[in-house]
Structure formats: C-alpha cells, structure tokens
Design a protein around this motif. Structure first.
Motif, PDB file in Angstrom:
ATOM      1  N   VAL A  20     -13.386  24.144 107.277  1.00  0.00           N
ATOM      2  CA  VAL A  20     -13.875  25.166 106.347  1.00  0.00           C
ATOM      3  C   VAL A  20     -12.727  26.249 106.618  1.00  0.00           C
ATOM      4  O   VAL A  20     -12.331  26.542 107.789  1.00  0.00           O
ATOM      5  CB  VAL A  20     -15.182  25.800 107.180  1.00  0.00           C
ATOM      6  CG1 VAL A  20     -15.532  27.184 106.391  1.00  0.00           C
ATOM      7  CG2 VAL A  20     -16.226  24.611 106.372  1.00  0.00           C
ATOM      8  N   ILE A  21     -12.323  26.887 105.476  1.00  0.00           N
ATOM      9  CA  ILE A  21     -11.478  28.242 105.629  1.00  0.00           C
ATOM     10  C   ILE A  21     -12.417  29.259 105.613  1.00  0.00           C
ATOM     11  O   ILE A  21     -12.948  29.744 104.333  1.00  0.00           O
ATOM     12  CB  ILE A  21     -10.463  28.194 104.630  1.00  0.00           C
ATOM     13  CG1 ILE A  21      -9.514  27.085 104.836  1.00  0.00           C
ATOM     14  CG2 ILE A  21      -9.428  29.282 104.645  1.00  0.00           C
ATOM     15  CD1 ILE A  21      -8.689  26.858 103.633  1.00  0.00           C
ATOM     16  N   TYR A  22     -12.803  30.037 106.651  1.00  0.00           N
ATOM     17  CA  TYR A  22     -13.713  31.113 106.485  1.00  0.00           C
ATOM     18  C   TYR A  22     -13.257  32.598 106.383  1.00  0.00           C
ATOM     19  O   TYR A  22     -12.468  33.018 107.224  1.00  0.00           O
ATOM     20  CB  TYR A  22     -14.604  31.058 107.909  1.00  0.00           C
ATOM     21  CG  TYR A  22     -15.830  32.265 107.842  1.00  0.00           C
ATOM     22  CD1 TYR A  22     -16.639  31.989 106.812  1.00  0.00           C
ATOM     23  CD2 TYR A  22     -15.923  33.120 108.624  1.00  0.00           C
ATOM     24  CE1 TYR A  22     -17.888  32.557 106.639  1.00  0.00           C
ATOM     25  CE2 TYR A  22     -16.932  33.940 108.500  1.00  0.00           C
ATOM     26  CZ  TYR A  22     -17.895  33.536 107.535  1.00  0.00           C
ATOM     27  OH  TYR A  22     -19.121  34.441 107.387  1.00  0.00           O
ATOM     28  N   LEU A  23     -13.266  33.115 104.921  1.00  0.00           N
ATOM     29  CA  LEU A  23     -12.724  34.467 104.794  1.00  0.00           C
ATOM     30  C   LEU A  23     -13.655  35.336 104.523  1.00  0.00           C
ATOM     31  O   LEU A  23     -13.668  36.176 103.481  1.00  0.00           O
ATOM     32  CB  LEU A  23     -11.655  33.942 103.705  1.00  0.00           C
ATOM     33  CG  LEU A  23     -10.500  33.168 103.628  1.00  0.00           C
ATOM     34  CD1 LEU A  23      -9.660  33.302 102.486  1.00  0.00           C
ATOM     35  CD2 LEU A  23      -9.638  33.529 105.113  1.00  0.00           C
ATOM     36  N   ALA A 339     -18.695  32.968  89.751  1.00  0.00           N
ATOM     37  CA  ALA A 339     -18.557  31.374  89.672  1.00  0.00           C
ATOM     38  C   ALA A 339     -17.358  31.010  90.224  1.00  0.00           C
ATOM     39  O   ALA A 339     -17.446  29.683  91.085  1.00  0.00           O
ATOM     40  CB  ALA A 339     -18.396  31.050  88.257  1.00  0.00           C
ATOM     41  N   ILE A 340     -16.344  31.635  90.197  1.00  0.00           N
ATOM     42  CA  ILE A 340     -14.958  31.083  91.030  1.00  0.00           C
ATOM     43  C   ILE A 340     -15.213  30.999  92.654  1.00  0.00           C
ATOM     44  O   ILE A 340     -14.845  30.078  93.125  1.00  0.00           O
ATOM     45  CB  ILE A 340     -13.827  32.319  90.730  1.00  0.00           C
ATOM     46  CG1 ILE A 340     -13.415  32.233  89.268  1.00  0.00           C
ATOM     47  CG2 ILE A 340     -12.677  32.032  91.569  1.00  0.00           C
ATOM     48  CD1 ILE A 340     -12.551  33.436  88.657  1.00  0.00           C
ATOM     49  N   VAL A 341     -16.090  32.119  93.167  1.00  0.00           N
ATOM     50  CA  VAL A 341     -16.382  32.130  94.521  1.00  0.00           C
ATOM     51  C   VAL A 341     -17.199  31.149  94.807  1.00  0.00           C
ATOM     52  O   VAL A 341     -16.900  30.187  95.994  1.00  0.00           O
ATOM     53  CB  VAL A 341     -16.958  33.587  94.907  1.00  0.00           C
ATOM     54  CG1 VAL A 341     -17.706  33.462  96.277  1.00  0.00           C
ATOM     55  CG2 VAL A 341     -16.174  34.600  94.790  1.00  0.00           C
ATOM     56  N   GLN A 342     -18.098  30.623  93.873  1.00  0.00           N
ATOM     57  CA  GLN A 342     -18.976  29.418  94.292  1.00  0.00           C
ATOM     58  C   GLN A 342     -18.143  28.386  94.396  1.00  0.00           C
ATOM     59  O   GLN A 342     -18.489  27.277  95.168  1.00  0.00           O
ATOM     60  CB  GLN A 342     -20.001  29.400  93.302  1.00  0.00           C
ATOM     61  CG  GLN A 342     -20.875  30.483  93.340  1.00  0.00           C
ATOM     62  CD  GLN A 342     -21.409  30.808  94.779  1.00  0.00           C
ATOM     63  OE1 GLN A 342     -21.978  30.091  95.502  1.00  0.00           O
ATOM     64  NE2 GLN A 342     -21.206  32.156  95.307  1.00  0.00           N
ATOM     65  N   ALA A 343     -17.075  28.041  93.394  1.00  0.00           N
ATOM     66  CA  ALA A 343     -16.105  26.588  93.135  1.00  0.00           C
ATOM     67  C   ALA A 343     -15.250  26.904  94.512  1.00  0.00           C
ATOM     68  O   ALA A 343     -15.053  25.903  95.018  1.00  0.00           O
ATOM     69  CB  ALA A 343     -15.555  26.944  91.955  1.00  0.00           C
ATOM     70  N   LEU A 344     -14.945  27.906  94.998  1.00  0.00           N
ATOM     71  CA  LEU A 344     -14.177  27.843  96.185  1.00  0.00           C
ATOM     72  C   LEU A 344     -15.126  27.685  97.527  1.00  0.00           C
ATOM     73  O   LEU A 344     -14.527  26.565  98.274  1.00  0.00           O
ATOM     74  CB  LEU A 344     -13.663  29.519  96.352  1.00  0.00           C
ATOM     75  CG  LEU A 344     -12.495  29.828  95.803  1.00  0.00           C
ATOM     76  CD1 LEU A 344     -11.998  31.394  95.817  1.00  0.00           C
ATOM     77  CD2 LEU A 344     -11.103  29.015  96.458  1.00  0.00           C
ATOM     78  N   ILE A 345     -16.185  28.168  97.638  1.00  0.00           N
ATOM     79  CA  ILE A 345     -17.069  27.468  98.632  1.00  0.00           C
ATOM     80  C   ILE A 345     -17.278  26.041  98.343  1.00  0.00           C
ATOM     81  O   ILE A 345     -17.469  25.212  99.614  1.00  0.00           O
ATOM     82  CB  ILE A 345     -18.376  28.534  98.579  1.00  0.00           C
ATOM     83  CG1 ILE A 345     -18.127  29.785  98.808  1.00  0.00           C
ATOM     84  CG2 ILE A 345     -19.412  27.778  99.447  1.00  0.00           C
ATOM     85  CD1 ILE A 345     -19.395  30.778  98.505  1.00  0.00           C
ATOM     86  N   ASP A 346     -17.372  25.469  97.372  1.00  0.00           N
ATOM     87  CA  ASP A 346     -17.424  24.088  97.174  1.00  0.00           C
ATOM     88  C   ASP A 346     -16.381  23.284  97.695  1.00  0.00           C
ATOM     89  O   ASP A 346     -16.575  22.397  98.090  1.00  0.00           O
ATOM     90  CB  ASP A 346     -17.764  23.905  95.689  1.00  0.00           C
ATOM     91  CG  ASP A 346     -18.164  22.355  95.516  1.00  0.00           C
ATOM     92  OD1 ASP A 346     -19.383  22.074  95.993  1.00  0.00           O
ATOM     93  OD2 ASP A 346     -17.320  21.616  94.953  1.00  0.00           O
ATOM     94  N   ARG A 347     -15.412  23.880  97.790  1.00  0.00           N
ATOM     95  CA  ARG A 347     -13.947  23.235  98.243  1.00  0.00           C
ATOM     96  C   ARG A 347     -13.858  23.819  99.859  1.00  0.00           C
ATOM     97  O   ARG A 347     -12.744  23.438 100.202  1.00  0.00           O
ATOM     98  CB  ARG A 347     -12.776  23.579  97.388  1.00  0.00           C
ATOM     99  CG  ARG A 347     -13.005  23.252  96.099  1.00  0.00           C
ATOM    100  CD  ARG A 347     -11.521  23.208  95.368  1.00  0.00           C
ATOM    101  NE  ARG A 347     -11.641  22.653  93.893  1.00  0.00           N
ATOM    102  CZ  ARG A 347     -10.350  22.599  93.100  1.00  0.00           C
ATOM    103  NH1 ARG A 347      -9.502  22.505  93.928  1.00  0.00           N
ATOM    104  NH2 ARG A 347     -10.687  21.782  91.925  1.00  0.00           N
ATOM    105  N   GLY A 348     -14.756  24.515 100.435  1.00  0.00           N
ATOM    106  CA  GLY A 348     -14.543  24.763 101.943  1.00  0.00           C
ATOM    107  C   GLY A 348     -14.088  25.993 102.030  1.00  0.00           C
ATOM    108  O   GLY A 348     -13.637  26.283 103.060  1.00  0.00           O
ATOM    109  N   VAL A 349     -13.608  26.818 101.229  1.00  0.00           N
ATOM    110  CA  VAL A 349     -13.039  28.216 101.167  1.00  0.00           C
ATOM    111  C   VAL A 349     -14.094  29.205 100.996  1.00  0.00           C
ATOM    112  O   VAL A 349     -14.596  29.471  99.713  1.00  0.00           O
ATOM    113  CB  VAL A 349     -11.818  28.228 100.067  1.00  0.00           C
ATOM    114  CG1 VAL A 349     -11.183  29.743 100.563  1.00  0.00           C
ATOM    115  CG2 VAL A 349     -10.810  27.410 100.381  1.00  0.00           C
TER     116      VAL A 349
END
Length: 401
Positions: A20-23, A339-349
């Motif tokens: 996880v990359i936690y930003l 939606a972009i933020v959700q797609a990033l979270i799905d990739r662990g960002v």
C-alpha cells in the motif's frame, strides 16, 4: 533519494500494511507501531485498578501532559496547550472567548474557502448570540484590507484543506493586532508536518486535531492553545466541571481553574489520550526542520513527475506551484476526480477526494518514501491514459470520500 533521506528510519515506527502506498496521512495518520500495546496497557490498568487508575496512573492529568508534548510541536510553552474534545468544540470555546475578550467588536473575520466546519461553528455561535455577531468572509488576498475596527477575531486555517495553500501566519497575526483584533489559527494540517512558532508569531489562540500528522487515530481528541497573556482572562462559555478550580469539591458555583485546565469541559477520554500520546511521543525523536524539508522535497517531486508523466491527461494543479508555499499535500482538479481516486485505491495507492473535483495527495514525511511518490505517479498515469476510472464500480460514491 531514499538512501540519502535522514528520516528513512522513521518508517519502521509505523505498522503500515504491505503493498500500500499511503498518501492520505493529511486526513488520517498511519498507526504507530507502539499504539496497540500502549492502549492495551491502559485497558489492563483499567481492569486491574478500576477507578483507582485516575490517581494511580494520573489519568486526570493526561490532558495537560499530552498537551505539553503538543506544545513543543507548535512553538508554545508548557501550560499553554491542553488536549480536549474535538477541533470543532474547541473552536467554539475559543471563538466565544475571543468575542468576550474583544467586547465592543462584533465581527468574526475568516476566509471564504476556510474549512466548512469552522464557518459552521462561527455561524452557530452567531445564531446563539441572536445575530449580534457578524461572520464576515473574504478571499484570502482581501484579508488584510478587511481588518477594520469592528473585527474582534480573525479565524483562519494555516494550511488550506483543499489546496494546501499556506498562509503567512506571522504577517496576518501582526496585521490583526495592528487592527486591534485577536488571531485564532487552526493547525490540523500543519502540526507534525512542519515547525510552528505560535509564540514567536504572537498568535493569541489556536486549535488543532490529533488524528492527521500527529497519528492519534480515528477521532483522536483535539487540542487548543491559549497564549499565556490571555489565559487568566478567559471566562469559558462551556464551563464544565473539569474546568473548575476544584472539580471534586462539587461546588454549584463555577470558579475556573487558574491555568489552561479552565478550558476543559468533561471527563478526559483516557483510551484515546493513550493513543494520541503514542503518536505525539515519536516527535520527541524528530527534528521538525528535517520533516519540513522532506515534505517540500516529496511535494516538489510529485509535481515534477505529474508534469512529466501526466501532461495532457486532464489534470489541473490547484495547489501552489511552489512547494514552500504549500503544506504537506498536493492537489489536482479533474472532472472525474472521485472515480480516479477510487481507481488508485484499487491499485493500492491511497489518496482522497474533496468535492467538487479535487484529488488530494498527502505526504507524511515520517513514512512516505520518494519511491512511493514515483510509483504513485506511474499508477496515476496508467489510470488516466487507459481511462480505467470509467469502470462503473469506481463511480459509486461512498459516504466518506
């Protein structure tokens, strides 16, 4: 860059999930590795000592003790900071106090883009006072000109929650004082990410949360600051029993405590205070100048990489271009931001979204690495270039964004 990072070893102080990359530490800090055992120990003390723990473990003194730790982080003296309640409740207490101290003046001045709850609290106080008070909001650039003889208190957030833009605290505080007003600052997006100097800047009052860069956990108690010159003159509007000079006399007449304790209201939340203490304690081993230098470096790297890798993909920088004028976050606008933020979270960002269209990326210098910034931007580029965010599941709006 990570090999040269003087704070690289701090990452091991946190229990971060793998891959996880936690930003998002500017919204909710990561879990300090010492917190579970610290809270468990207090639970064990409670089970063994029961009500005796208030004296045996000095639970009753924790708001002041943890407050003194926070004081070091914000440039205050011991006895000027206490941990209590939520940021919003503390803001209400200090706004009411400021209006009382500045009798004859009736305006609360703030920025139009201030954090909404701060404005809600100010308007709630206005209604409570039967509209004898005015809440005046202006754009940031217009603040100095709006300081007239009617302004009782200037209420500002040091780092803008949405854009990360940072006010010049010393200059605006000085301008408020020239106009005869008090300066009240909110520090939730500042404390723990940079050195602060409340006393050096002449700040009168301040509030802040414990769950962002201080890593106190979800819903951690907040803190408030009152400059020593005002402490004995404040008559608390929320005059609870813990703020009484002798709470266990159970006197029906209220007499405020002599020190910062007069701003307490109810019983201290001991388990939450234990978690916050663990989060704040780690800063005893950290030079905040190094923290700020790394914050600037991470933010600058993120900007450069986004410009290099994501040009033409619809992002618009809404944070200051200069990292030194910004808090420890970088924000971009995009019509499909959520939606972009959700797609990033799905990739662990993990970043977050702020309405109406802002993607927000926070850089907690104690655990975010330079390689995390690089990997996050590569993931962002791929999501934007392939429009992966168009998947219907990424557009389902959750309650918390």
């Amino acid at each position: 860059m990570d090999a040269r990072d003087p704070l690289a070893g701090c990452r091991q102080w946190f229990a971060l999930p793998p891959d996880v990359i936690y930003l998002d530490g500017n919204s909710l800090g990561a879990l300090p590795a010492t917190t579970p055992a610290r809270v468990a120990r207090v639970v064990e003390d409670w089970g063994r000592d029961l009500i005796g723990g208030w004296n045996r473990h000095d639970w009753i003194g924790w708001p002041r003790r943890v407050g003194d730790r926070v004081a070091r982080l914000v440039g205050a003296q011991p006895g000027e900071v206490i941990v209590a309640d939520s940021t919003s409740v503390n803001l209400f207490k200090l706004l009411a106090a400021a209006l009382d101290l500045a009798r004859g003046r009736r305006v609360i001045l703030s920025e139009a883009d201030n954090f909404p709850t701060d404005l809600h609290i100010a308007h709630g106080l206005r209604r409570l006072l039967a509209d004898t008070v005015e809440v005046r909001t202006v754009e940031a650039a217009a603040l100095p000109a709006a300081l007239d003889g009617d302004v009782a208190v200037v209420m500002l957030t040091h780092v803008n929650y949405r854009t990360g833009a940072m006010h010049d605290m010393a200059a605006l505080t000085a301008a408020a004082h020239v106009a005869g007003a008090l300066a009240l600052w909110a520090l939730s997006h500042s404390a723990g990410a940079m050195p602060l100097a409340l006393n050096e800047a002449g700040v009168d009052l301040a509030v802040g949360g414990g769950y962002k860069f201080l890593n106190g956990g979800p819903g951690a108690p907040a803190y408030l600051f009152v400059a020593e010159r005002w402490r004995g003159r404040i008559q608390p509007a929320l005059s609870g029993w813990m703020g009484h000079a002798r709470p266990f006399d159970f006197a029906t007449a209220y007499e405020p405590a002599a020190g910062i304790e007069r701003l307490l209201v109810g019983t201290p939340p001991v388990l939450s205070l234990a978690a916050l203490d663990a989060g704040v304690e780690m800063f005893d081993r950290v030079d905040l100048r190094l923290v700020r230098a790394k914050s600037i470096a991470l933010g600058g790297l993120f900007r450069r990489l986004v410009e290099q890798e994501c040009r033409g993909l619809g992002l618009r920088l809404v944070s200051p271009a200069d990292p030194e004028r910004c808090g420890s976050q970088v924000s971009y606008a995009h019509p499909d931001g959520y939606a972009i933020v959700q797609a990033l979270i799905d990739r662990g960002v993990i970043g977050d979204f702020r309405a109406p269209d802002v993607l927000r990326f926070g850089f907690a210098p104690l655990y975010v690495r330079h390689v995390d910034v690089f990997d996050a931007v590569i993931a962002l580029r791929e999501i934007l270039a392939t429009r992966a965010y168009d998947a219907p599941r990424f557009r389902l709006r959750a309650l918390v964004t």
